[in-house]
Design a protein around this motif. Structure first.
Motif, PDB file in Angstrom:
ATOM      1  N   ILE B  82      33.118 -32.718   2.956  1.00  0.00           N
ATOM      2  CA  ILE B  82      31.737 -32.313   2.744  1.00  0.00           C
ATOM      3  C   ILE B  82      30.868 -33.197   3.624  1.00  0.00           C
ATOM      4  CG2 ILE B  82      31.869 -33.555   0.534  1.00  0.00           C
ATOM      5  CD1 ILE B  82      29.383 -31.878  -0.254  1.00  0.00           C
ATOM      6  N   LEU B  90      29.806 -37.067   3.375  1.00  0.00           N
ATOM      7  CA  LEU B  90      28.933 -37.597   2.326  1.00  0.00           C
ATOM      8  C   LEU B  90      29.657 -38.597   1.430  1.00  0.00           C
ATOM      9  CD1 LEU B  90      26.929 -34.393   1.375  1.00  0.00           C
ATOM     10  CD2 LEU B  90      26.090 -36.405   2.562  1.00  0.00           C
ATOM     11  N   ASP B  91      30.959 -38.423   1.252  1.00  0.00           N
ATOM     12  CA  ASP B  91      31.672 -39.392   0.403  1.00  0.00           C
ATOM     13  C   ASP B  91      31.706 -40.765   1.068  1.00  0.00           C
ATOM     14  OD1 ASP B  91      33.299 -38.298   2.334  1.00  0.00           O
ATOM     15  OD2 ASP B  91      35.126 -38.442   1.151  1.00  0.00           O
ATOM     16  N   ILE B  93      29.431 -41.835   3.279  1.00  0.00           N
ATOM     17  CA  ILE B  93      28.056 -42.357   3.213  1.00  0.00           C
ATOM     18  C   ILE B  93      27.843 -43.015   1.858  1.00  0.00           C
ATOM     19  CG2 ILE B  93      25.612 -41.739   3.170  1.00  0.00           C
ATOM     20  CD1 ILE B  93      26.133 -39.606   5.190  1.00  0.00           C
ATOM     21  N   LYS B  94      28.373 -42.356   0.821  1.00  0.00           N
ATOM     22  CA  LYS B  94      28.212 -42.902  -0.529  1.00  0.00           C
ATOM     23  C   LYS B  94      28.898 -44.262  -0.642  1.00  0.00           C
ATOM     24  CE  LYS B  94      29.188 -42.294  -5.347  1.00  0.00           C
ATOM     25  NZ  LYS B  94      29.907 -41.593  -6.394  1.00  0.00           N
ATOM     26  N   THR B 266      26.330 -29.740  -5.477  1.00  0.00           N
ATOM     27  CA  THR B 266      27.163 -30.416  -6.459  1.00  0.00           C
ATOM     28  C   THR B 266      27.989 -29.406  -7.252  1.00  0.00           C
ATOM     29  OG1 THR B 266      25.405 -32.028  -6.623  1.00  0.00           O
ATOM     30  CG2 THR B 266      27.078 -32.108  -8.323  1.00  0.00           C
ATOM     31  N   LEU B 269      30.852 -28.554  -5.245  1.00  0.00           N
ATOM     32  CA  LEU B 269      31.743 -29.711  -5.198  1.00  0.00           C
ATOM     33  C   LEU B 269      32.589 -29.868  -6.452  1.00  0.00           C
ATOM     34  CD1 LEU B 269      29.618 -32.555  -3.661  1.00  0.00           C
ATOM     35  CD2 LEU B 269      31.825 -31.734  -2.911  1.00  0.00           C
ATOM     36  N   THR B 270      31.985 -29.556  -7.600  1.00  0.00           N
ATOM     37  CA  THR B 270      32.745 -29.724  -8.837  1.00  0.00           C
ATOM     38  C   THR B 270      33.600 -28.495  -9.117  1.00  0.00           C
ATOM     39  OG1 THR B 270      30.653 -29.173  -9.886  1.00  0.00           O
ATOM     40  CG2 THR B 270      31.405 -31.401 -10.150  1.00  0.00           C
ATOM     41  N   THR B 294      20.663 -30.902   2.085  1.00  0.00           N
ATOM     42  CA  THR B 294      19.759 -30.384   1.063  1.00  0.00           C
ATOM     43  C   THR B 294      18.314 -30.453   1.544  1.00  0.00           C
ATOM     44  OG1 THR B 294      19.620 -32.530  -0.001  1.00  0.00           O
ATOM     45  CG2 THR B 294      21.325 -31.054  -0.786  1.00  0.00           C
TER      46      THR B 294
END
Lengths: 467, 584
Positions: B82, B90-91, B93-94, B266, B269-270, B294
């Motif tokens: 993602i 994004l993971d 970046i997190k 999200t 994602l889930t 977003t």
């Protein structure tokens, strides 16, 4: 920063909103500035455009009194920030974050940039906890969940403030006893509205766990750009650092958008639809997207923005762009209001996009989805028939159509209509639905499952009405 | 030597003294090294759009030219990722910046440490050219990643090793005609704004099967086709896009969330890792790439996200796969264009959009198509773009420019959505220009009666609209029995066929076989009702038959029980012959 001691007396052009300051070498984009007038007044401003040799400053107050000889501009060296802490609970601030309750300014806590950063979608947790507002049209058909942004689309003269206050008073999570803290952003509202909310919060004891930011309609409109961001920065601190569940009520977002348009016009930008700036969608999203829940953090931010639709027009850019960002909308109806129905929610135009996540067995009740679908479907049919009978008369309707028509009337009278102090729990709301279904033939209730009819249905063995 | 910032105004930064600046070069802006792209050069000044928030940036800060264009890394490890608009995971970046996205984060698009098991298929000494397949990697449970010869490399395969490699390891060499050796790796780079070349475009003749009845039956899109989904807010655009991403029968799905809600990303994602591909039973995430920019993430990266997405799609197409690309929403992308255009003080076209909006939209959809790729395999990209017209009014520039180039139009209708008729695709306004090209496929693969059934059902729906106008004037009771019967069948088609519940376990996906059986039952019912009315039976007698109850339940019948259920239903439909005429 050393430059904060430098005063520039080099304003060479000014408009109602902008000041052009010459000779500035390195003001940061978005840096705050203070504009000091000859009479001792001080206006706060922000850098909109910074060049080698010039900075354009947008002022947040009236530029009355600014002159090109004596006005001094000082750049503060930092972007817009707010000191946040739990000391803010129970306090009232103005549109720039200064106390307006006579109390002392907040100095404790971190100074946080008010722009906020986007929550990484990877960190977001899906909102799924049912919030019981005690209002049947919301709980039953447009369910609000914790972490959602669900605006109220209203019109001038409609009771949106009462609806919002009722939600704030009654909102609760069934599975836990923790209440909500309220962050209230009053954007360009009048003092009567302010008094209404204050009284409301005082009476319910909510004031102690509330933070109020107020910009009255008589106060500088430019502050309205800053105010919602102050409120949300506070809300984020309370939610993500102090583990609180925060309900943010923002009213009236229409005033916010008007201020945005005013600044855009002053900056001579290319206007988009109806004169609103082309970036209004992006700008609004940086407000609304600050609702949510984050994995492994306890708190949450639920937003209820209120806006009045100019001319009751839902396609107007303000409600339109809002609806594209928020997770649904609760639309208030002028027609229902005229007929004396409160809360005047037009369920057919309303929507909660996150409803399915928050309802069903273990959350509300297993028949919730079916009841909601059936109510929508039968009410929509009944309303269509209403316009039909104006032409052909009720006699021309089939027996089934007549039942649907009467269903719509009873739906408005019994399901939609409730008292300002009436706090219906979800079972009560759904049971009213079942009671209404018994006006229909059992075979017309296609959207509810047979097993739920057996359990909750109020028909007798012949399928006729049982009372 | 680096240049320096002369001016900052939102996402637009002007730099001076930037050496070797070329159009579309990627630059690092300011002390934090924010990613930007040169979009205009003007006598010693470079005008840069910055992909991150510029608040706090000052004139005088440095600007560094990377000398390369905005590119994506192509190689194993893309699937299941993602990304933000410029291919930053994004993971990761997190992991660096926490729950909120900080700026200036520098992360690798794909894992450079992970080792992949590479099985060569090309032979040493073979002549190779760009796009040729060197070998394979099992990238996910669903996807065999084909390693391609990068562009700019051709000649004789001098060496190619199998075994465990990272994407940066050298796996072999190609000796060019000039005698120079060039390294081969598992990954390559490609500038996002340039379409990857193909050999030939092919006509679209295979439908994209989506499991959504209104789409597959009435308004199909071809593999390699283009579709637009315009609709006001709340009309279910995003749900349709999600449904297509879940159930489309392509090997790869690229989903671009462009300027939309964070919670929706999200949601994907889930949900996707838990959903199973209906054909293989493997997790859907094993064939999906997500791009999430977003609405509150920087606007310039939103502009880039569409190109990032389609370039990734092209890469898998070049391996010979069918790819579906969903872009939600292209209006937000167009608004990003408008915002940047406004900052550049360009002369605005309609509603403030830049004059080149139409060209940009057309260029994007032109990258879709069913093609022969350079290695002679066949691949396709189906592009499905959501459009969010202000106020739901499709006369605005983004909708109009999109409709000019797309061949399927799914018109979402607010009044259907308000009635909770989903998917709220209006059957009177929507169209598919692929119907004729796909006819043969449906006749061969589904049933020879298909075309006839399609036409019959469409004409019933058309007829219903006409009759309803009369009802408005004279009332239902005044209608002849035959027209009442048409209304009755139209209602069955609308409620029991077109309406489909995305949240119901069974109803969420309907195979073509089941679609045929459902439609066949409705058409049988139509014939029997027609016959009954012909005999003098009143429509009132036909409203609550057992046959109808059965048809209404059909959408919830599991695929493997359909045949016997269809038989039962047919029996019930045949019972209509036994209804006795009642005196009026």
């Amino acid at each position: 920063m050393s430059m904060s001691d430098v005063y520039y007396k080099t304003v060479n052009q000014t408009t109602s909103v902008l000041l052009f300051v010459q000779g500035v070498k390195d003001a940061a984009y978005g840096e705050m500035a203070s504009v000091n007038l000859d009479d001792g007044r001080q206006i706060i401003g922000q850098v909109l455009d910074s060049r080698d040799g010039m900075a354009i400053v947008q002022s947040f107050g009236e530029t009355r009194g600014v002159d090109l000889e004596n006005t001094k501009v000082r750049f503060t060296g930092e972007t817009a920030r707010l000191a946040v802490s739990t000391d803010m609970l129970g306090r009232v601030f103005d549109g720039m974050g200064r106390p307006r309750d006579g109390g002392t300014p907040i100095h404790s806590g971190d100074r946080i940039d008010i722009t906020g950063s986007a929550i990484n979608p990877y960190s977001r947790e899906e909102p799924s906890e049912f919030i019981q507002t005690g209002i049947s049209t919301i709980d039953g058909m447009n369910t609000l969940v914790r972490g959602q942004k669900l605006p109220i689309f209203s019109g001038s003269g409609l009771p949106h403030n009462r609806v919002a206050a009722q939600i704030a008073r009654q909102a609760k999570i069934l599975t836990s006893s923790e209440g909500f803290s309220v962050v209230f952003a009053g954007i360009g509202i009048n003092s009567e509205e302010v008094n209404f909310f204050r009284k409301e919060f005082e009476e319910t004891g909510a004031l102690d766990r509330s933070v109020l930011f107020l910009n009255l309609s008589s106060e500088p409109s430019m502050e309205r750009i800053i105010l919602p961001r102050l409120a949300l920065t506070t809300a984020e601190h309370l939610a993500y650092e102090e583990n609180m569940h925060v309900l943010v009520i923002m009213t009236d977002m229409t005033n916010y958008c008007e201020a945005l348009r005013e600044i855009s016009a002053a900056r001579e930008e290319v206007p988009g639809r109806r004169g609103y700036p082309g970036y209004m969608y992006t700008d609004l999203s940086t407000i609304y997207e600050r609702a949510g829940k984050i994995h492994n953090r306890k708190g949450s931010i639920t937003q209820i923005p209120i806006l009045t639709m100019p001319g009751d027009d839902i396609t107007h850019p303000i409600p339109d762009l809002t609806g594209y960002i928020t997770e649904g909308q609760v639309v208030l109806s002028r027609e229902l209001h005229r007929r004396g129905i409160y809360p005047n929610v037009d369920v057919l135009l309303s929507l909660s996009r996150l409803m399915d996540k928050g309802i069903g067995p273990g959350r509300t009740r297993e028949d919730h989805k079916g009841v909601s679908n059936q109510l929508f479907s039968s009410y929509a049919t009944g309303k269509e028939l209403r316009s039909l009978i104006e032409i052909v008369g009720e006699e021309a309707l089939s027996a089934s159509d007549k039942r649907q028509l009467h269903f719509a009337d009873s739906f408005e009278a019994k399901f939609v209509n409730q008292d300002y102090y009436e706090d219906r729990d979800i079972a009560e709301t759904l049971d009213i639905g079942w009671e209404l279904f018994s006006m229909l033939d059992k075979t017309e209730a296609k959207r509810v499952k047979d097993e739920h009819i057996a359990k909750y249905g109020k028909w007798d063995a012949n399928g006729t009405i049982q009372h | 030597m680096s240049g320096r910032i002369q001016r900052v105004s939102g996402p637009v930064v002007v730099a001076v003294d930037l050496e070797n600046a070329q159009m579309y070069d990627v630059v690092k802006v300011g002390n934090e090294g924010l990613v930007g792209e040169i979009i205009r050069l003007d006598s010693g000044k470079a005008i840069i759009q910055v992909y991150e928030d510029t608040t706090g940036i000052r004139p005088g800060e440095p600007v560094e030219n990377t000398g390369s264009q905005l590119s994506v890394v192509l190689g194993p490890g893309l699937i299941g990722s993602i990304y933000d608009g410029i291919q930053r995971p994004l993971d990761k970046i997190k992991a660096i910046s926490g729950d909120f996205i900080a700026r200036g984060v520098n992360v690798e698009p794909v894992d450079t440490k992970k080792k992949w098991d590479f099985i060569p298929t090309a032979k040493k000494g073979a002549k190779v050219k760009p796009g040729d397949i060197l070998g394979e990697i099992q990238e996910t449970s669903l996807i065999k990643h084909k390693v391609l010869v990068p562009f700019g490399i051709s000649g004789t395969l001098d060496r190619l090793d199998g075994g465990e490699f990272t994407i940066e390891d050298v796996i072999g060499y190609v000796k060019g005609d000039d005698g120079k050796k060039k390294e081969l790796k598992l990954s390559q780079k490609w500038p996002v704004r340039i379409p990857r070349p193909v050999k030939a475009k092919l006509p679209p003749e295979i439908p994209l099967i989506t499991g959504q009845r209104v789409v597959d039956t009435l308004f199909p899109v071809a593999k390699g086709g283009t579709a637009a989904v315009p609709g006001p807010f709340g009309s279910g655009k995003t749900v349709i896009q999600h449904q297509l991403a879940k159930w489309s029968d392509t090997e790869i799905v690229v989903y671009v969330g462009c300027g939309e809600r964070g919670n929706e990303m999200t949601d994907i994602l889930t949900e996707f890792p838990q959903l199973k591909d209906p054909k293989t039973g493997k997790p859907l995430m094993d064939r999906t790439i997500l791009i999430a920019n977003t609405s509150n993430m920087p606007v310039a990266a939103r502009e880039a996200s569409i190109y990032t997405g389609i370039t990734l799609a092209e890469y898998y197409r070049d391996m010979g796969y069918n790819v579906a690309l969903m872009a939600d929403s292209t209006s937000r992308w167009a608004e990003a264009l408008r915002e940047i255009s406004g900052r550049l003080e360009e002369m605005p076209g309609e509603e403030g959009y830049p004059a080149y909006l139409g060209r940009k939209v057309a260029e994007f959809y032109e990258r879709a198509g069913r093609v022969t790729v350079l290695n002679d395999e066949t691949g396709s990209i189906t592009a499905i773009g959501a459009v969010s017209p202000p106020g739901g009014d499709t006369s605005e520039p983004v909708s109009q420019n999109t409709l000019r180039v797309t061949r399927v139009f799914w018109a979402l209708d607010a009044s259907l959505a308000n009635r909770r008729h989903f998917p709220s695709i209006n059957w009177l306004n929507s169209y598919s220009l692929y119907i004729d090209e796909l006819k043969n496929w449906y006749i061969q693969k589904v049933n020879k009666e298909w075309t006839e059934m399609y036409q019959k059902s469409m004409s019933v729906l058309q007829k219903e609209a006409e009759i309803n106008e009369i009802v408005q004037l004279v009332g239902y009771d005044a209608l002849p029995e035959e027209e009442k019967m048409t209304l009755d069948i139209a209602k069955v088609i609308r409620e029991d066929y077109l309406q489909q519940n995305a949240y119901d376990e069974v109803d969420t996906f309907t195979s073509m076989r089941k679609q045929y059986l459902m439609m066949k039952s409705i058409m049988n019912l139509y014939e029997k009702e027609k016959a009954a009315v012909g005999r003098g039976v009143l429509v009132e007698q036909l409203l609550k038959t057992d046959a109808k109850q059965k048809i209404a339940r059909m959408k919830y019948v599991k695929e493997d029980q359909m045949d016997s259920y269809f038989k039962d239903t047919s029996k019930a439909i045949n019972d209509l012959d036994m209804i006795v005429v009642q005196a009026k």
